[in-house]
Design an enzyme around this catalytic site. Structure first.
Site, PDB file in Angstrom:
ATOM      1  N   SER A  58       0.823  -1.205   0.000  1.00  0.00           N
ATOM      2  CA  SER A  58       0.000   0.000   0.000  1.00  0.00           C
ATOM      3  C   SER A  58       0.861   1.260   0.000  1.00  0.00           C
ATOM      4  CB  SER A  58      -0.895  -0.027   1.246  1.00  0.00           C
ATOM      5  OG  SER A  58      -1.248   1.272   1.654  1.00  0.00           O
ATOM      6  N   GLY A  60       0.167   4.894   1.186  1.00  0.00           N
ATOM      7  CA  GLY A  60      -0.821   5.755   1.851  1.00  0.00           C
ATOM      8  C   GLY A  60      -0.369   7.204   1.860  1.00  0.00           C
ATOM      9  N   GLU A  62       0.852   8.932   4.417  1.00  0.00           N
ATOM     10  CA  GLU A  62       2.081   9.185   5.163  1.00  0.00           C
ATOM     11  C   GLU A  62       3.096   8.060   5.114  1.00  0.00           C
ATOM     12  OE1 GLU A  62      -0.520  10.328   7.988  1.00  0.00           O
ATOM     13  OE2 GLU A  62      -0.360  12.246   6.979  1.00  0.00           O
ATOM     14  N   ALA A  63       2.616   6.879   4.750  1.00  0.00           N
ATOM     15  CA  ALA A  63       3.502   5.721   4.842  1.00  0.00           C
ATOM     16  C   ALA A  63       3.297   4.771   3.679  1.00  0.00           C
ATOM     17  CB  ALA A  63       3.226   4.987   6.155  1.00  0.00           C
ATOM     18  N   ASN A  64       4.310   3.963   3.422  1.00  0.00           N
ATOM     19  CA  ASN A  64       4.196   2.865   2.471  1.00  0.00           C
ATOM     20  C   ASN A  64       4.293   1.571   3.268  1.00  0.00           C
ATOM     21  OD1 ASN A  64       5.096   5.201   0.975  1.00  0.00           O
ATOM     22  ND2 ASN A  64       5.350   3.812  -0.761  1.00  0.00           N
ATOM     23  N   ILE A 149      -0.664  -9.622   8.255  1.00  0.00           N
ATOM     24  CA  ILE A 149      -2.017 -10.178   8.396  1.00  0.00           C
ATOM     25  C   ILE A 149      -2.454 -10.683   7.024  1.00  0.00           C
ATOM     26  CG2 ILE A 149      -4.406  -9.750   9.102  1.00  0.00           C
ATOM     27  CD1 ILE A 149      -2.389  -9.472  11.420  1.00  0.00           C
ATOM     28  N   ASP A 193      -8.691   6.758  14.642  1.00  0.00           N
ATOM     29  CA  ASP A 193      -8.913   6.744  13.191  1.00  0.00           C
ATOM     30  C   ASP A 193      -9.590   5.429  12.821  1.00  0.00           C
ATOM     31  OD1 ASP A 193      -8.938   7.635  10.558  1.00  0.00           O
ATOM     32  OD2 ASP A 193      -6.880   7.029  10.143  1.00  0.00           O
ATOM     33  N   ASP A 215      -3.241   0.400  11.817  1.00  0.00           N
ATOM     34  CA  ASP A 215      -3.019   1.839  11.607  1.00  0.00           C
ATOM     35  C   ASP A 215      -3.337   2.636  12.874  1.00  0.00           C
ATOM     36  OD1 ASP A 215      -2.308   4.039  10.174  1.00  0.00           O
ATOM     37  OD2 ASP A 215      -4.074   4.094   8.887  1.00  0.00           O
TER      38      ASP A 215
HETATM   39  N1  LIG Z   1       0.246  -5.848   9.245  1.00  0.00           N
HETATM   40  C1  LIG Z   1      -0.315  -5.808   8.039  1.00  0.00           C
HETATM   41  N2  LIG Z   1      -0.554  -6.950   7.354  1.00  0.00           N
HETATM   42  C2  LIG Z   1      -1.124  -6.913   6.131  1.00  0.00           C
HETATM   43  N3  LIG Z   1      -1.479  -5.793   5.497  1.00  0.00           N
HETATM   44  C3  LIG Z   1      -1.266  -4.622   6.130  1.00  0.00           C
HETATM   45  C4  LIG Z   1      -0.681  -4.560   7.420  1.00  0.00           C
HETATM   46  N4  LIG Z   1      -0.589  -3.265   7.801  1.00  0.00           N
HETATM   47  C5  LIG Z   1      -1.098  -2.552   6.784  1.00  0.00           C
HETATM   48  N5  LIG Z   1      -1.504  -3.350   5.779  1.00  0.00           N
HETATM   49  C6  LIG Z   1      -2.100  -2.932   4.499  1.00  0.00           C
HETATM   50  O1  LIG Z   1      -1.605  -1.655   4.154  1.00  0.00           O
HETATM   51  C7  LIG Z   1      -2.668  -0.711   4.115  1.00  0.00           C
HETATM   52  C8  LIG Z   1      -2.182   0.615   4.711  1.00  0.00           C
HETATM   53  O2  LIG Z   1      -1.787   0.433   6.047  1.00  0.00           O
HETATM   54  P1  LIG Z   1      -2.135   1.508   7.159  1.00  0.00           P
HETATM   55  O3  LIG Z   1      -3.602   1.704   7.216  1.00  0.00           O
HETATM   56  O4  LIG Z   1      -1.440   1.106   8.398  1.00  0.00           O
HETATM   57  O5  LIG Z   1      -1.408   2.783   6.636  1.00  0.00           O
HETATM   58  P2  LIG Z   1      -1.981   4.094   5.903  1.00  0.00           P
HETATM   59  O6  LIG Z   1      -3.443   4.272   6.107  1.00  0.00           O
HETATM   60  O7  LIG Z   1      -1.443   4.086   4.543  1.00  0.00           O
HETATM   61  O8  LIG Z   1      -1.233   5.136   6.716  1.00  0.00           O
HETATM   62  P3  LIG Z   1      -1.342   6.680   6.504  1.00  0.00           P
HETATM   63  O9  LIG Z   1      -2.569   7.087   7.258  1.00  0.00           O
HETATM   64  O10 LIG Z   1      -0.078   7.160   7.100  1.00  0.00           O
HETATM   65  O11 LIG Z   1      -1.456   6.927   5.046  1.00  0.00           O
HETATM   66  C9  LIG Z   1      -3.805  -1.345   4.864  1.00  0.00           C
HETATM   67  O12 LIG Z   1      -5.065  -0.922   4.389  1.00  0.00           O
HETATM   68  C10 LIG Z   1      -3.606  -2.816   4.600  1.00  0.00           C
HETATM   69  O13 LIG Z   1      -4.178  -3.180   3.366  1.00  0.00           O
HETATM   70 MG   LIG Z   2      -5.012   3.234   7.034  1.00  0.00          MG
END
Ligand SMILES: Nc1ncnc2c1ncn2[C@@H]1O[C@H](COP(=O)(O)OP(=O)(O)OP(=O)(O)O)[C@@H](O)[C@H]1O
Ligand SMILES: [Mg+2]
Length: 262
Positions: A58, A60, A62-64, A149, A193, A215
Site C-alpha cells: 500500500s 498511503g 504518510e507511509a508505504n 495479516i 482513526d 493503523d
Molecule cells: N500488518 C499488516 N498486514 C497486512 N497488510 C497490512 C498490514 N498493515 C497494513 N496493511 C495494508 O496496508 C494498508 C495501509 O496500512 P495503514 O492503514 O497502516 O497505513 P496508511 O493508512 O497508509 O497510513 P497513513 O494514514 O499514514 O497513510 C492497509 O489498508 C492494509 O491493506
Molecule cells: Mg489506514
C-alpha cells in the site's frame, strides 16, 4: 555499508516497483527509500530480521507498506513512514497532549521517528489489552516491522472491501466494539482513526471472520485533551458503517458501554 551495496539494493528496489507499478510511482519510492532508510533496512537484513524484501502492499498518505520475509520465512509487513512528505502538522497535533511524548524535538525527522515509535507502542498496549492487532516486532527510525495479516503473500482484505460479504455482520460488529472497549478500559487508548478502512478481516467472510485493528499511530491516551471527541468519532464511524450492513445500534448506548457506564 559500502555505497556499492547500497546502490545495488536501490536498483533492486526500483526494479521491483517499476515492475509492479510502472515508472510514475518511482518518485514515491525515492521519497520512501532515502539513504538512511535504505541503510536501516540493510542493517536489519544483516541482522537477519528481514530475509527478503517483497512488493508494495500500500502507498498511503504518510507511509508505504511492504511485504517481506523475516526469520524462518515468517511473513512480515514493513511500514515505512516518509520523512519528506508526511503531514507533520497533523502528526504533532496528536503527539502534543500525549504525556508519553512530552519532550520531543520539533524537527520533521524527529516527529516522524516519534510517530513510528508511537505506533509501535500503541500496538504493544493494544495487544496486551487483548485486542487483535498485528504483532509488533520492531521499530527503528521511520520503519515499523510487524506481523503480516494474511497468508501466502495475500494480505487480508479491509472491512471496507468485504463487509457486505460477511455472513454474520452482527457478531463481527460486537467484536469490533469489544476491542474498542478493551482498548479504552484496559489500554487507556483511543484508536482515533477507526473505520472500515483500518480494520482488516481475517479468516474469510464466513463464521471464522475476525477483525484486526491496524493503523494505530494516531491513537491517543485517555489524558489527551481530545480523547473523548476521538472516541465518539470512532464509534460514530463504526455505527454508521454497520448500519449500512443492517446492524442498528444506538451510538449513545455503544459509547456508554465502551466507557463502562452501563
Ligand atoms: N500488518 C499488516 N498486514 C497486512 N497488510 C497490512 C498490514 N498493515 C497494513 N496493511 C495494508 O496496508 C494498508 C495501509 O496500512 P495503514 O492503514 O497502516 O497505513 P496508511 O493508512 O497508509 O497510513 P497513513 O494514514 O499514514 O497513510 C492497509 O489498508 C492494509 O491493506
Ligand atoms: Mg489506514
Amino acid at each position: 555499508m559500502t555505497d556499492k551495496l547500497l546502490r545495488k539494493i536501490e536498483e533492486e528496489i526500483s526494479r521491483l516497483h517499476m515492475k509492479e507499478h510502472g515508472v510514475e510511482e518511482l518518485k514515491v519510492e525515492e521519497d520512501v527509500f532515502d539513504k538512511p532508510t535504505l541503510e536501516t533496512l540493510y542493517k536489519l537484513a544483516n541482522r537477519g530480521v528481514i530475509t527478503a524484501m517483497g512488493g508494495s502492499i500500500s502507498t498511503g498518505k504518510e507511509a508505504n507498506v511492504f511485504y517481506a520475509l523475516g526469520e524462518d520465512k515468517r511473513e512480515l509487513a514493513i511500514k515505512i513512514y516518509r520523512i519528506t512528505t508526511s503531514n507533520f502538522k497533523a502528526m504533532s497535533d496528536y503527539l502534543i497532549g500525549d504525556p508519553r511524548f512530552a519532550n520531543i524535538k520539533q524537527s520533521k525527522k524527529s516527529i516522524v521517528f516519534e510517530w513510528t515509535k508511537k505506533e509501535f507502542k500503541n500496538l504493544v498496549r493494544a495487544r496486551d489489552a487483548g485486542v487483535r492487532v498485528p504483532e509488533p516486532i520492531l521499530s527503528e527510525r521511520n520503519i515499523l516491522i510487524m506481523e503480516f495479516i494474511g497468508e501466502h503473500e495475500q494480505h487480508a482484505p479491509r472491512l471496507k472491501d468485504v463487509g457486505r460479504d460477511l455472513e454474520d455482520a452482527a457478531s463481527f460488529f460486537e467484536v469490533v466494539i469489544d476491542y474498542t472497549t478493551k482498548l479504552y478500559q484496559n489500554a487507556s487508548l483511543v484508536h482515533a482513526d477507526l473505520s472500515e478502512f483500518n480494520i482488516l478481516v481475517e479468516g474469510g467472510s464466513g463464521d471464522e471472520a475476525r477483525p484486526v485493528f491496524i493503523d494505530i499511530g494516531q491513537g491517543v491516551t485517555l489524558d489527551h485533551p481530545n480523547a473523548e471527541e476521538f472516541l465518539s468519532r470512532d464509534i460514530h464511524n463504526i455505527c454508521r458503517y454497520f448500519s449500512k450492513l443492517g446492524i442498528d445500534a444506538s451510538e449513545e448506548d455503544v459509547l456508554a458501554s465502551v466507557k463502562g457506564l452501563v
